[in-house]
Design a protein around this motif. Structure first.
Motif, mmCIF file in Angstrom:
data_model
loop_
_atom_site.group_PDB
_atom_site.id
_atom_site.type_symbol
_atom_site.label_atom_id
_atom_site.label_comp_id
_atom_site.label_asym_id
_atom_site.label_seq_id
_atom_site.Cartn_x
_atom_site.Cartn_y
_atom_site.Cartn_z
ATOM 1 N N LEU A 139 0.819 -1.213 0.000
ATOM 2 C CA LEU A 139 0.000 0.000 0.000
ATOM 3 C C LEU A 139 0.855 1.267 0.000
ATOM 4 O O LEU A 139 0.703 2.143 -0.851
ATOM 5 C CB LEU A 139 -0.919 0.006 1.231
ATOM 6 C CG LEU A 139 -1.608 1.325 1.559
ATOM 7 C CD1 LEU A 139 -2.593 1.717 0.467
ATOM 8 C CD2 LEU A 139 -2.305 1.238 2.904
ATOM 9 N N LEU A 140 1.815 1.359 0.939
ATOM 10 C CA LEU A 140 2.587 2.595 1.071
ATOM 11 C C LEU A 140 3.547 2.782 -0.095
ATOM 12 O O LEU A 140 3.605 3.851 -0.702
ATOM 13 C CB LEU A 140 3.347 2.612 2.402
ATOM 14 C CG LEU A 140 2.484 2.681 3.658
ATOM 15 C CD1 LEU A 140 3.353 2.697 4.907
ATOM 16 C CD2 LEU A 140 1.573 3.903 3.632
ATOM 17 N N GLY A 141 4.303 1.703 -0.440
ATOM 18 C CA GLY A 141 5.258 1.808 -1.547
ATOM 19 C C GLY A 141 4.568 2.178 -2.851
ATOM 20 O O GLY A 141 5.010 3.081 -3.571
ATOM 21 N N ALA A 142 3.475 1.504 -3.149
ATOM 22 C CA ALA A 142 2.736 1.789 -4.389
ATOM 23 C C ALA A 142 2.181 3.205 -4.364
ATOM 24 O O ALA A 142 2.233 3.920 -5.373
ATOM 25 C CB ALA A 142 1.618 0.772 -4.574
ATOM 26 N N SER A 143 1.680 3.633 -3.208
ATOM 27 C CA SER A 143 1.112 4.983 -3.126
ATOM 28 C C SER A 143 2.185 6.045 -3.324
ATOM 29 O O SER A 143 1.964 7.049 -4.009
ATOM 30 C CB SER A 143 0.431 5.182 -1.763
ATOM 31 O OG SER A 143 -0.654 4.288 -1.618
ATOM 32 N N ILE A 144 3.373 5.827 -2.746
ATOM 33 C CA ILE A 144 4.481 6.771 -2.941
ATOM 34 C C ILE A 144 4.858 6.814 -4.418
ATOM 35 O O ILE A 144 5.029 7.886 -5.016
ATOM 36 C CB ILE A 144 5.695 6.382 -2.073
ATOM 37 C CG1 ILE A 144 5.365 6.564 -0.589
ATOM 38 C CG2 ILE A 144 6.926 7.209 -2.446
ATOM 39 C CD1 ILE A 144 6.386 5.963 0.367
ATOM 40 N N MET A 157 -2.588 -2.849 -5.202
ATOM 41 C CA MET A 157 -3.842 -2.409 -5.817
ATOM 42 C C MET A 157 -4.596 -1.394 -4.967
ATOM 43 O O MET A 157 -5.458 -0.679 -5.457
ATOM 44 C CB MET A 157 -4.751 -3.617 -6.082
ATOM 45 C CG MET A 157 -4.265 -4.540 -7.179
ATOM 46 S SD MET A 157 -4.012 -3.641 -8.734
ATOM 47 C CE MET A 157 -5.719 -3.252 -9.117
ATOM 48 N N SER A 158 -4.270 -1.338 -3.679
ATOM 49 C CA SER A 158 -4.969 -0.356 -2.840
ATOM 50 C C SER A 158 -4.180 0.957 -2.741
ATOM 51 O O SER A 158 -4.566 1.866 -2.014
ATOM 52 C CB SER A 158 -5.229 -0.927 -1.447
ATOM 53 O OG SER A 158 -4.056 -1.502 -0.939
ATOM 54 N N GLY A 159 -3.067 1.026 -3.505
ATOM 55 C CA GLY A 159 -2.266 2.251 -3.500
ATOM 56 C C GLY A 159 -3.049 3.438 -4.038
ATOM 57 O O GLY A 159 -3.914 3.273 -4.899
ATOM 58 N N ARG A 160 -2.776 4.603 -3.494
ATOM 59 C CA ARG A 160 -3.462 5.833 -3.912
ATOM 60 C C ARG A 160 -2.454 6.962 -4.005
ATOM 61 O O ARG A 160 -1.731 7.226 -3.056
ATOM 62 C CB ARG A 160 -4.531 6.221 -2.891
ATOM 63 C CG ARG A 160 -5.735 5.332 -2.879
ATOM 64 C CD ARG A 160 -6.540 5.446 -1.586
ATOM 65 N NE ARG A 160 -6.442 6.764 -0.949
ATOM 66 C CZ ARG A 160 -7.061 7.049 0.189
ATOM 67 N NH1 ARG A 160 -7.787 6.141 0.810
ATOM 68 N NH2 ARG A 160 -6.942 8.249 0.715
ATOM 69 N N LEU A 209 4.596 10.126 -6.768
ATOM 70 C CA LEU A 209 5.783 10.727 -7.395
ATOM 71 C C LEU A 209 5.671 10.702 -8.918
ATOM 72 O O LEU A 209 6.043 11.672 -9.588
ATOM 73 C CB LEU A 209 7.054 10.000 -6.932
ATOM 74 C CG LEU A 209 7.422 10.170 -5.466
ATOM 75 C CD1 LEU A 209 8.684 9.383 -5.129
ATOM 76 C CD2 LEU A 209 7.601 11.651 -5.116
ATOM 77 N N ARG A 210 5.144 9.613 -9.467
ATOM 78 C CA ARG A 210 4.945 9.553 -10.925
ATOM 79 C C ARG A 210 4.017 10.693 -11.365
ATOM 80 O O ARG A 210 4.251 11.340 -12.389
ATOM 81 C CB ARG A 210 4.335 8.196 -11.336
ATOM 82 C CG ARG A 210 5.251 6.997 -11.209
ATOM 83 C CD ARG A 210 6.512 7.142 -12.055
ATOM 84 N NE ARG A 210 6.184 7.347 -13.481
ATOM 85 C CZ ARG A 210 6.701 8.346 -14.206
ATOM 86 N NH1 ARG A 210 7.526 9.215 -13.653
ATOM 87 N NH2 ARG A 210 6.365 8.469 -15.478
ATOM 88 N N ALA A 211 2.981 10.949 -10.547
ATOM 89 C CA ALA A 211 2.041 12.031 -10.888
ATOM 90 C C ALA A 211 2.763 13.377 -10.944
ATOM 91 O O ALA A 211 2.313 14.307 -11.602
ATOM 92 C CB ALA A 211 0.903 12.082 -9.872
#
Lengths: 360, 360
Positions: A17-22, A128-131, A26-28
């Motif tokens: 969750l945290l890694g994907a969200s970061i 998949m729960s990354g935001r 950052l990609r955004a």
């Protein structure tokens, strides 16, 4: 959107969750993100999901963010420090002192390490729960230590600000004591309350209202993760739990001997103390006196809430918060709307004029 | 609206939140309501508010509903039974056995008394917080006893059904054990957690998230009332609190001696037990797997939620539940929308097509 402060590339190890969200955040911002994970499946999902690209030979990250479970965080931080000799390395584990001490014991290069903890999360896990917005407006603690230079540490500030979070600087000790109080002990208290329900008769649990639902909500959290968190922050958690247990013993004693002089007063004082404690919480969901509320009856049909909030919007009123109440089987729900006190009366009139049943 | 089952008049003694709400609900059904209260001010407010008319000499009520604090309920029930020899008398206090035993000891005419407890309330009190719909769809417990005839008891059923509540029949003992578990013990657990915040540093409470807010919400409740409730239901509350305390001691012991064989497994089992307990709660706010959720970013401006729910309504989707998340200072909030799983994907697409940022 403002330009990124980080130059990148940023390497993220562990894409839950945290890694994907970061990565997504950052990609955004247009930052190059390199992903690594022990699970090829998670890695592929996170990459497809847009959180970054898989690591490749020759990558030279500016910053490494370790987002792995607490009990392996120090291991991974140490190996990332060794493997990336020019990078600043941080982690996002929810305990900080144990990891710092572990790194000191290993003789890791602390001049390039600075631990952090974003106060954000969800009950769900996995890439998949990354935001991308998971950290927007949330406190993000930097566990300050003397071993890293101000200049090198500024890369961590950039990470936090690029993700829209609010930087909070604490020592590792201060951080661990703080999260023990506002997160770890509440988890234990909630879990132990929920355990009382396991063998309860249906007739009892069927009387459950919002009170016990709120008290036990976090008891639904992931046991595997919490064993690690509690295990790594046991000292402050134990201290606070013992204070709690002493209060509980006093409370039980007062209830057992109700006719003893002062027993009822002791119970009242405990309850008043609870009022005082809640009032210390910031934000909207404590006992927040900044907002007035009105309760509107809403039929349980598509579009009804839409119509309600339309009318609220037409009235030019901003909804500060909202609580929906709906009893299973009932054809009507209650929407409790929180607004600034000065607009409450006008909104009540406007909604009533539009045919809404204002229940309170 | 269906016709009232009660013929009335109904006399309500005590016009706080519950008394005023019962009056408003019955008046809405066209039932004649007679109000009495020790406070002339409260009485006048409740009458002006539309909850009924002040009592007058010669009133002959069909039913008397006693809505006074628990510690004076038995007194008032006894005097109402004596003063209204043809009326059925009930009360709405949140404890039942102590009041029943008290009435037995006084030799009151139990053939005309049947205690009840509506599982509804608000953190607010007083007649002004009364709501005609307070009981709609809520469980309303009837504390059954052998001393009253089925025919006489049916008046109580009429009261409950006229107010839109769901009748639940329990013995006084079953009721008291049930509310000890789902209401009284959670109150104590929440209060004692909130007490830990009283002397905490600002830096700590400022890291508070939704978890501790939920765990401590009910700790804001009225101490005076809760001293009475806990005092009158102390036996089952003590029993459950002792079980909780034993779990807590075991938990602390396991944390203290983490390296002992099986210590971590014991902690994990406690946490899994919490998961299991939460799953026993009915309704939407437990860990409810009946609904899928999506998280939408909403600008903190008037009309934005209206626009969102409009679009949800246009999609023909019924919002099953909703949680708003808003960090102080942030310009954006998160609306977590709960819908039936089968419509989640379609709704996600439709909202995205309308320019909403779906965050998860």
């Amino acid at each position: 959107m403002s330009e990124a402060r980080l130059t990148g590339p940023v390497r993220i190890v562990g894409v839950g969750l945290l890694g994907a969200s970061i990565g997504l955040g950052l990609r955004a911002k247009g930052v190059e993100v390199i992903l690594a994970d022990a699970s090829p499946t998670h890695l592929a999902i996170a990459a497809d999901y847009g959180a970054g690209r898989p690591a490749a030979p020759g990558d030279v990250p500016q910053l490494v963010v370790v987002c792995v479970p607490p009990d392996v965080t120090a291991d991974v931080v140490a190996s990332e420090l060794a493997a990336n000799p020019t990078a600043i390395v941080t982690d996002v584990a929810s305990v900080k002192l144990a990891i710092y001490d572990d790194l000191v014991a290993r003789g890791a290069d602390l001049s390039r390490y600075l631990g952090t903890h974003p106060m954000a999360g969800r009950e769900l896990g996995g890439p998949m729960s990354g935001r991308a917005d998971l950290f927007v407006g949330r406190p993000w603690v930097v566990a300050a230590h003397e071993g890293i230079s101000y200049r090198d540490a500024s890369v961590i500030d950039d990470l936090i600000l690029d993700l829209g979070a609010t930087l909070v600087e604490l020592t590792p000790e201060q951080h661990d004591r703080a999260v023990a109080l506002v997160s770890h002990v509440p988890q234990v208290v909630s879990t132990l309350m929920a355990r009382r329900l396991i063998d309860a008769p249906h007739a009892s649990v069927n009387l459950a209202g919002q009170g016990i639902r709120d008290v036990t909500r976090v008891a639904a959290s992931d046991p595997e993760l919490w064993v690690q968190i509690l295990g790594q922050n046991s000292a402050p958690v134990i201290e606070i739990l013992r204070g709690y247990r002493d209060d509980l013993d006093r409370f039980i004693d007062a209830l057992v001997d109700l006719e003893a002089p002062g027993a009822r007063r002791r119970i009242a004082e405990e309850l008043f103390g609870g009022n005082t404690g809640v009032e210390r919480l910031p934000g909207k969901h404590g006992v927040d006196r900044r907002y007035a509320s009105l309760i509107v009856m809403v039929d349980d049909r598509p579009g009804q809430l839409a119509r309600l909030f339309n009318d609220v919007g037409d009235a030019g009123v901003n909804l500060e918060d909202l609580r929906l109440e709906h009893s299973p089987g009932a054809q009507v729900g209650l929407a409790e709307i929180f607004v600034l006190p000065e607009v409450q009366e006008r909104l009540t009139d406007e909604l009533a004029a539009r045919g809404w049943r204002i229940a309170g």
